[in-house]
Design a protein around this motif. Structure first.
Motif, PDB file in Angstrom:
ATOM      1  N   PRO A 162       6.916  -3.473  -0.202  1.00  0.00           N
ATOM      2  CA  PRO A 162       6.732  -4.877   0.053  1.00  0.00           C
ATOM      3  C   PRO A 162       7.248  -5.472   1.447  1.00  0.00           C
ATOM      4  N   TRP A 163       8.505  -4.755   1.777  1.00  0.00           N
ATOM      5  CA  TRP A 163       9.337  -5.150   2.749  1.00  0.00           C
ATOM      6  C   TRP A 163       8.808  -4.359   4.087  1.00  0.00           C
ATOM      7  N   LEU A 164       8.152  -3.182   3.920  1.00  0.00           N
ATOM      8  CA  LEU A 164       7.322  -2.426   5.013  1.00  0.00           C
ATOM      9  C   LEU A 164       6.497  -3.040   5.550  1.00  0.00           C
ATOM     10  N   ARG A 165       5.589  -3.833   4.327  1.00  0.00           N
ATOM     11  CA  ARG A 165       4.243  -4.350   4.416  1.00  0.00           C
ATOM     12  C   ARG A 165       4.308  -5.717   5.561  1.00  0.00           C
ATOM     13  N   ASP A 173       7.594  -3.072  15.572  1.00  0.00           N
ATOM     14  CA  ASP A 173       6.318  -2.435  16.045  1.00  0.00           C
ATOM     15  C   ASP A 173       6.475  -0.878  15.438  1.00  0.00           C
ATOM     16  N   ILE A 174       5.253  -0.817  14.505  1.00  0.00           N
ATOM     17  CA  ILE A 174       5.108   0.642  13.644  1.00  0.00           C
ATOM     18  C   ILE A 174       4.222   1.681  14.437  1.00  0.00           C
ATOM     19  N   GLN A 175       3.747   1.218  15.784  1.00  0.00           N
ATOM     20  CA  GLN A 175       2.709   2.165  16.606  1.00  0.00           C
ATOM     21  C   GLN A 175       3.584   3.608  16.599  1.00  0.00           C
ATOM     22  N   ALA A 176       4.698   3.649  17.041  1.00  0.00           N
ATOM     23  CA  ALA A 176       5.474   4.791  17.153  1.00  0.00           C
ATOM     24  C   ALA A 176       6.251   5.221  15.628  1.00  0.00           C
ATOM     25  N   LEU A 177       5.566   4.885  14.684  1.00  0.00           N
ATOM     26  CA  LEU A 177       6.075   5.339  13.368  1.00  0.00           C
ATOM     27  C   LEU A 177       4.784   5.687  12.553  1.00  0.00           C
ATOM     28  N   PRO A 178       4.385   6.917  12.906  1.00  0.00           N
ATOM     29  CA  PRO A 178       3.097   7.376  12.182  1.00  0.00           C
ATOM     30  C   PRO A 178       3.355   7.478  10.933  1.00  0.00           C
ATOM     31  N   TYR A 183       1.652   5.808   5.329  1.00  0.00           N
ATOM     32  CA  TYR A 183       2.236   5.329   4.146  1.00  0.00           C
ATOM     33  C   TYR A 183       1.873   4.033   3.508  1.00  0.00           C
ATOM     34  N   LEU A 184       1.873   3.088   4.715  1.00  0.00           N
ATOM     35  CA  LEU A 184       1.506   1.638   4.391  1.00  0.00           C
ATOM     36  C   LEU A 184       0.089   1.832   3.976  1.00  0.00           C
ATOM     37  N   GLN A 185      -0.592   2.598   4.646  1.00  0.00           N
ATOM     38  CA  GLN A 185      -2.315   2.683   4.384  1.00  0.00           C
ATOM     39  C   GLN A 185      -2.334   3.355   3.157  1.00  0.00           C
ATOM     40  N   ARG A 186      -1.773   4.367   2.595  1.00  0.00           N
ATOM     41  CA  ARG A 186      -1.841   5.160   1.257  1.00  0.00           C
ATOM     42  C   ARG A 186      -1.573   4.071   0.089  1.00  0.00           C
ATOM     43  N   ALA A 188      -1.385   0.801   0.293  1.00  0.00           N
ATOM     44  CA  ALA A 188      -2.580  -0.457   0.219  1.00  0.00           C
ATOM     45  C   ALA A 188      -3.772  -0.242  -0.485  1.00  0.00           C
ATOM     46  N   THR A 189      -3.990   1.206  -0.775  1.00  0.00           N
ATOM     47  CA  THR A 189      -5.378   1.405  -1.339  1.00  0.00           C
ATOM     48  C   THR A 189      -4.877   1.729  -2.857  1.00  0.00           C
ATOM     49  N   ARG A 190      -3.822   1.650  -3.313  1.00  0.00           N
ATOM     50  CA  ARG A 190      -3.516   1.850  -4.644  1.00  0.00           C
ATOM     51  C   ARG A 190      -4.078   0.588  -5.544  1.00  0.00           C
ATOM     52  N   THR A 191      -4.573   0.896  -6.533  1.00  0.00           N
ATOM     53  CA  THR A 191      -5.273   0.045  -7.450  1.00  0.00           C
ATOM     54  C   THR A 191      -4.035  -1.442  -8.104  1.00  0.00           C
ATOM     55  N   GLU A 192      -3.015  -0.677  -8.528  1.00  0.00           N
ATOM     56  CA  GLU A 192      -1.891  -1.653  -8.855  1.00  0.00           C
ATOM     57  C   GLU A 192      -1.498  -2.476  -7.698  1.00  0.00           C
ATOM     58  N   VAL A 193      -1.483  -1.896  -6.368  1.00  0.00           N
ATOM     59  CA  VAL A 193      -0.968  -2.936  -5.368  1.00  0.00           C
ATOM     60  C   VAL A 193      -1.882  -3.724  -4.793  1.00  0.00           C
ATOM     61  N   ARG A 194      -3.198  -3.367  -4.824  1.00  0.00           N
ATOM     62  CA  ARG A 194      -4.178  -4.403  -4.453  1.00  0.00           C
ATOM     63  C   ARG A 194      -4.258  -5.603  -5.586  1.00  0.00           C
ATOM     64  N   ALA A 195      -4.246  -5.164  -6.847  1.00  0.00           N
ATOM     65  CA  ALA A 195      -4.128  -6.220  -7.838  1.00  0.00           C
ATOM     66  C   ALA A 195      -2.987  -7.128  -7.979  1.00  0.00           C
ATOM     67  N   ALA A 196      -1.895  -6.649  -7.569  1.00  0.00           N
ATOM     68  CA  ALA A 196      -0.531  -7.185  -7.473  1.00  0.00           C
ATOM     69  C   ALA A 196      -0.584  -8.376  -6.123  1.00  0.00           C
ATOM     70  N   TYR A 197      -1.193  -8.112  -5.039  1.00  0.00           N
ATOM     71  CA  TYR A 197      -0.928  -9.029  -4.107  1.00  0.00           C
ATOM     72  C   TYR A 197      -2.379  -9.972  -4.176  1.00  0.00           C
ATOM     73  N   ALA A 198      -3.209  -9.597  -4.845  1.00  0.00           N
ATOM     74  CA  ALA A 198      -4.466 -10.487  -5.391  1.00  0.00           C
ATOM     75  C   ALA A 198      -4.050 -11.592  -6.224  1.00  0.00           C
ATOM     76  N   LYS A 199      -3.186 -11.139  -7.401  1.00  0.00           N
ATOM     77  CA  LYS A 199      -2.720 -12.170  -8.321  1.00  0.00           C
ATOM     78  C   LYS A 199      -1.464 -12.796  -7.818  1.00  0.00           C
ATOM     79  N   GLY A 200      -0.752 -12.168  -7.027  1.00  0.00           N
ATOM     80  CA  GLY A 200       0.228 -13.135  -6.133  1.00  0.00           C
ATOM     81  C   GLY A 200      -0.097 -14.107  -5.590  1.00  0.00           C
ATOM     82  N   ALA A 201      -1.607 -14.085  -4.843  1.00  0.00           N
ATOM     83  CA  ALA A 201      -2.082 -15.047  -4.198  1.00  0.00           C
ATOM     84  C   ALA A 201      -2.816 -16.123  -4.537  1.00  0.00           C
TER      85      ALA A 201
END
Length: 218
Positions: A162-165, A173-178, A183-186, A188-201
Protein backbone atom coordinates in the motif's frame (compact mmCIF):
# COMPACT_ATOMS: atom_id res chain seq x y z
CA UNK A 1 -16.17 -11.78 13.67
CA UNK A 2 -13.88 -8.80 13.46
CA UNK A 3 -14.54 -5.07 13.45
CA UNK A 4 -12.06 -2.86 11.64
CA UNK A 5 -11.90 0.85 12.38
CA UNK A 6 -10.66 2.15 9.07
CA UNK A 7 -9.72 5.14 6.96
CA UNK A 8 -8.55 4.79 3.34
CA UNK A 9 -4.85 5.26 4.05
CA UNK A 10 -1.94 2.97 3.31
CA UNK A 11 -2.03 1.65 6.87
CA UNK A 12 -5.77 1.11 6.72
CA UNK A 13 -5.60 -0.82 3.46
CA UNK A 14 -3.00 -3.22 4.86
CA UNK A 15 -5.58 -4.76 7.16
CA UNK A 16 -8.34 -4.86 4.56
CA UNK A 17 -6.02 -6.84 2.28
CA UNK A 18 -5.30 -9.32 5.07
CA UNK A 19 -8.95 -9.76 6.05
CA UNK A 20 -9.92 -10.31 2.43
CA UNK A 21 -7.07 -12.81 1.95
CA UNK A 22 -8.20 -14.75 5.01
CA UNK A 23 -11.82 -14.77 3.88
CA UNK A 24 -13.09 -14.12 7.42
CA UNK A 25 -16.22 -12.13 8.34
CA UNK A 26 -15.59 -8.54 9.32
CA UNK A 27 -17.32 -5.20 9.54
CA UNK A 28 -15.79 -1.87 8.62
CA UNK A 29 -16.33 1.26 10.72
CA UNK A 30 -15.04 4.24 8.77
CA UNK A 31 -13.25 6.95 10.74
CA UNK A 32 -13.19 10.36 9.05
CA UNK A 33 -9.73 11.68 9.84
CA UNK A 34 -10.48 15.05 8.26
CA UNK A 35 -13.25 15.56 10.80
CA UNK A 36 -11.03 14.39 13.63
CA UNK A 37 -13.31 11.50 14.53
CA UNK A 38 -10.28 9.56 15.80
CA UNK A 39 -10.11 11.94 18.77
CA UNK A 40 -13.67 11.53 19.99
CA UNK A 41 -16.10 9.19 21.65
CA UNK A 42 -15.85 5.43 21.54
CA UNK A 43 -12.84 5.26 19.23
CA UNK A 44 -10.75 7.49 21.48
CA UNK A 45 -11.63 5.23 24.41
CA UNK A 46 -10.69 2.09 22.48
CA UNK A 47 -7.10 3.16 21.80
CA UNK A 48 -4.77 5.64 23.48
CA UNK A 49 -3.00 6.11 20.12
CA UNK A 50 -6.13 7.52 18.46
CA UNK A 51 -4.94 6.28 15.10
CA UNK A 52 -6.33 3.85 12.58
CA UNK A 53 -6.36 0.99 11.92
CA UNK A 54 -7.84 -0.64 14.99
CA UNK A 55 -9.02 -4.26 15.04
CA UNK A 56 -11.55 -5.72 17.46
CA UNK A 57 -11.67 -9.51 17.73
CA UNK A 58 -15.10 -10.03 19.30
CA UNK A 59 -14.58 -13.73 19.94
CA UNK A 60 -11.40 -13.13 21.93
CA UNK A 61 -12.59 -9.80 23.36
CA UNK A 62 -9.37 -8.25 22.10
CA UNK A 63 -8.89 -4.69 20.90
CA UNK A 64 -5.64 -4.23 18.98
CA UNK A 65 -4.12 -1.07 17.48
CA UNK A 66 -1.03 -0.72 15.26
CA UNK A 67 -1.11 -2.21 11.77
CA UNK A 68 2.04 -4.31 12.16
CA UNK A 69 0.75 -5.93 15.35
CA UNK A 70 -2.65 -6.52 13.73
CA UNK A 71 -1.10 -8.27 10.72
CA UNK A 72 1.01 -10.52 12.92
CA UNK A 73 -1.94 -11.31 15.19
CA UNK A 74 -4.18 -12.28 12.28
CA UNK A 75 -1.42 -14.34 10.67
CA UNK A 76 -0.74 -16.26 13.85
CA UNK A 77 -4.42 -16.67 14.72
CA UNK A 78 -5.27 -18.16 11.34
CA UNK A 79 -1.94 -19.82 10.57
CA UNK A 80 -1.48 -18.10 7.21
CA UNK A 81 0.86 -15.65 5.49
CA UNK A 82 3.58 -15.95 8.15
CA UNK A 83 5.87 -19.00 8.33
CA UNK A 84 5.62 -20.82 11.63
CA UNK A 85 9.32 -20.88 12.44
CA UNK A 86 12.89 -20.65 11.24
CA UNK A 87 14.60 -18.25 8.87
CA UNK A 88 11.54 -17.76 6.59
CA UNK A 89 9.50 -16.51 9.55
CA UNK A 90 12.09 -13.96 10.57
CA UNK A 91 12.60 -12.78 7.03
CA UNK A 92 8.92 -11.85 6.91
CA UNK A 93 9.06 -10.22 10.35
CA UNK A 94 12.18 -8.32 9.32
CA UNK A 95 10.36 -6.78 6.36
CA UNK A 96 7.27 -6.08 8.44
CA UNK A 97 9.45 -4.22 10.95
CA UNK A 98 11.20 -2.40 8.11
CA UNK A 99 7.92 -1.11 6.78
CA UNK A 100 6.71 0.01 10.20
CA UNK A 101 9.98 1.64 11.23
CA UNK A 102 11.34 2.96 7.92
CA UNK A 103 9.09 3.01 4.86
CA UNK A 104 5.93 4.18 6.63
CA UNK A 105 7.47 7.01 8.66
CA UNK A 106 9.67 8.35 5.85
CA UNK A 107 7.00 8.11 3.15
CA UNK A 108 4.42 9.51 5.55
CA UNK A 109 6.53 12.59 6.17
CA UNK A 110 7.22 12.90 2.44
CA UNK A 111 3.45 12.89 1.82
CA UNK A 112 2.92 15.49 4.55
CA UNK A 113 5.44 17.95 3.12
CA UNK A 114 4.08 17.53 -0.41
CA UNK A 115 0.36 17.73 0.32
CA UNK A 116 -0.08 19.43 3.68
CA UNK A 117 2.97 21.62 4.27
CA UNK A 118 4.04 22.60 0.78
CA UNK A 119 5.97 25.63 2.03
CA UNK A 120 7.56 23.79 4.91
CA UNK A 121 11.18 23.47 5.93
CA UNK A 122 13.24 22.86 2.81
CA UNK A 123 15.82 20.75 4.61
CA UNK A 124 13.08 18.46 5.93
CA UNK A 125 11.45 18.23 2.50
CA UNK A 126 14.75 17.27 0.86
CA UNK A 127 15.63 14.77 3.56
CA UNK A 128 12.32 12.93 3.50
CA UNK A 129 12.32 12.79 -0.29
CA UNK A 130 15.87 11.39 -0.33
CA UNK A 131 15.02 8.79 2.30
CA UNK A 132 11.81 7.75 0.55
CA UNK A 133 13.57 7.30 -2.79
CA UNK A 134 16.28 5.26 -1.06
CA UNK A 135 13.66 2.97 0.48
CA UNK A 136 11.98 2.42 -2.89
CA UNK A 137 15.41 1.55 -4.32
CA UNK A 138 15.88 -0.94 -1.47
CA UNK A 139 12.70 -2.72 -2.55
CA UNK A 140 13.88 -2.66 -6.18
CA UNK A 141 17.09 -4.49 -5.23
CA UNK A 142 15.25 -6.95 -3.00
CA UNK A 143 12.80 -7.94 -5.74
CA UNK A 144 15.53 -8.97 -8.16
CA UNK A 145 14.83 -12.61 -8.98
CA UNK A 146 11.77 -12.95 -6.78
CA UNK A 147 8.04 -12.25 -7.06
CA UNK A 148 7.41 -11.15 -3.50
CA UNK A 149 9.23 -9.29 -0.75
CA UNK A 150 10.15 -12.41 1.23
CA UNK A 151 10.04 -14.97 -1.62
CA UNK A 152 6.54 -16.25 -0.74
CA UNK A 153 3.47 -14.03 -0.46
CA UNK A 154 3.13 -12.87 3.14
CA UNK A 155 2.06 -10.13 5.52
CA UNK A 156 5.25 -8.32 4.47
CA UNK A 157 3.69 -7.75 1.05
CA UNK A 158 0.41 -6.65 2.62
CA UNK A 159 2.30 -4.10 4.70
CA UNK A 160 4.62 -2.76 2.01
CA UNK A 161 2.45 -2.74 -1.11
CA UNK A 162 0.00 0.00 0.00
CA UNK A 163 2.91 2.40 0.53
CA UNK A 164 4.55 1.59 -2.80
CA UNK A 165 1.18 1.91 -4.53
CA UNK A 166 1.03 5.66 -3.80
CA UNK A 167 4.37 6.37 -5.47
CA UNK A 168 2.86 9.09 -7.66
CA UNK A 169 1.47 10.89 -4.61
CA UNK A 170 4.92 10.63 -3.05
CA UNK A 171 6.48 11.99 -6.26
CA UNK A 172 8.71 8.94 -6.64
CA UNK A 173 9.42 8.07 -10.26
CA UNK A 174 9.42 4.29 -10.69
CA UNK A 175 10.36 4.21 -14.39
CA UNK A 176 13.91 3.25 -13.43
CA UNK A 177 12.65 0.62 -10.96
CA UNK A 178 11.42 -2.23 -13.20
CA UNK A 179 11.36 -4.89 -10.47
CA UNK A 180 9.22 -2.68 -8.27
CA UNK A 181 6.94 -1.71 -11.16
CA UNK A 182 6.38 -5.37 -12.02
CA UNK A 183 5.65 -6.14 -8.38
CA UNK A 184 3.01 -3.42 -8.26
CA UNK A 185 1.34 -4.91 -11.31
CA UNK A 186 1.36 -8.42 -9.83
CA UNK A 187 -0.04 -7.26 -6.52
CA UNK A 188 -2.75 -5.14 -8.15
CA UNK A 189 -4.19 -8.20 -9.91
CA UNK A 190 -4.62 -10.26 -6.73
CA UNK A 191 -8.24 -10.89 -5.80
CA UNK A 192 -7.90 -9.78 -2.19
CA UNK A 193 -6.08 -6.60 -3.17
CA UNK A 194 -8.75 -5.61 -5.68
CA UNK A 195 -11.48 -6.38 -3.13
CA UNK A 196 -9.74 -4.44 -0.37
CA UNK A 197 -9.42 -1.26 -2.41
CA UNK A 198 -12.98 -1.57 -3.72
CA UNK A 199 -14.39 -1.98 -0.22
CA UNK A 200 -12.13 0.74 1.15
CA UNK A 201 -13.49 3.19 -1.38
CA UNK A 202 -17.14 2.17 -1.02
CA UNK A 203 -19.55 3.59 1.55
CA UNK A 204 -19.36 1.42 4.64
CA UNK A 205 -21.03 1.09 8.00
CA UNK A 206 -20.96 4.28 10.05
CA UNK A 207 -19.18 4.27 13.40
CA UNK A 208 -21.20 3.24 16.45
CA UNK A 209 -23.69 5.79 17.77
CA UNK A 210 -21.44 6.64 20.69
CA UNK A 211 -18.64 7.60 18.30
CA UNK A 212 -20.92 9.75 16.18
CA UNK A 213 -22.21 11.54 19.25
CA UNK A 214 -18.66 12.16 20.50
CA UNK A 215 -17.56 13.57 17.17
CA UNK A 216 -20.57 15.86 16.99
CA UNK A 217 -19.91 17.09 20.51
CA UNK A 218 -16.30 17.89 19.57
Amino acid sequence: MYSLYFAPTANGHKILIMLEALGVPYRIHRIDLALGEQHHGEFARLTPHRKIPLLVDHQQQLTLPESGAILQYLAETHGRFLPANGAPRYEVLHWLAWQVSSLGPMAGQQYHFIHQEAEGNQYARARYREQTVHLFQTVEKTLAGRDFIAHDYSIADMAIYPWLRIHSQLQVDIQALPNLAGYLQRMATRTEVRAAYAKGAAPVAPPPAQLQAGAAAG
